[in-house]
Design a protein around this motif. Structure first.
Motif: not given
Length: 226
Positions: A138-144, A161-164, A167-172, A176-187
């Protein structure tokens, strides 16, 4: 902005006078329980639906007045969607799933492949390029799904609800990916019912019964701390 179903005696005000501005480069969590109106609000923000009344300006354009084709064009060029249910095509491998929206943008085959591989590498799936959804966790599918959302580099990421379903680790990992995208300037606009997930955002907007009841900046979250 209002969204009213069954106008009249038994009407349901899914959105009841929402008034909100989101600036370029913000990381906003829209949080509320089931039935609060947050999913309806997401559909408005993502140009998947139009309000019963009121206006929604995206980059200065009142999208509430646009037709289906124009809305589709905006969705394709300006917004990357991440859904709780992944929404991957089972018969396509990871690269092909990520390429799909790029086809609608009229990109050539080589450029599509390059952007898809680049996006999948970005989310740590460079060794899963030819795997189909059922061959991944599931975590890999969400990363796709995230790779699909970011491949064309849209300025806004709308995550419902991207982590809905993770599991906990995949949600984290996803957060982390979303925060990294934000840091790069995405809304980043994150729709969630989970207060803990919402606390990862820089700004939190809480909705109850179609109304905004809280809107604040989370001072603990900055781009420097990501």
């Amino acid at each position: 902005m209002y969204k009213i179903y069954n106008p009249g005696e038994n009407e349901v005000r899914a959105l009841d006078g929402i008034n909100l501005s989101i600036e370029d480069g913000e990381f906003v969590a829209i949080v509320g329980h089931s039935g609060s109106g947050k999913s309806t609000f997401m559909n408005m923000l993502g140009c998947l639906d139009v309000p019963t009344s009121g206006e929604y300006y995206l980059d200065g354009v009142n999208v509430a007045t646009l037709g289906d084709d124009e809305l589709s064009d905006i969705r394709n060029k300006k917004i990357g969607f991440i859904f709780q249910g992944f929404n991957l095509i089972p018969s396509l491998n990871a690269v092909e799933n990520v390429e799909l929206p790029l086809i609608y943008r009229g990109m050539g085959k080589e450029e599509r492949k390059r952007l898809a591989v680049e996006a999948l590498t970005r989310v740590g799936l460079e060794k899963r390029l030819t795997h189909r959804p059922m061959q991944m966790s599931g975590g890999q599918q969400q990363r796709v799904a995230i790779a699909r959302a970011i491949a064309a580099r849209p300025p806004m990421i709308l995550a419902d609800e991207p982590t809905g379903n993770l599991d906990t680790k995949s949600g984290v990992d996803v957060m982390n990916i979303l925060r990294e995208l934000w840091r790069e300037g995405r809304t980043i606009v994150l729709i969630t019912h989970d207060n803990e997930i919402a606390a990862s955002a820089r700004r939190v907007v809480r909705i109850i019964d179609g109304k905004i009841v809280e809107d604040y900046i989370n001072e603990a979250i900055t781009k420097e701390t990501v």
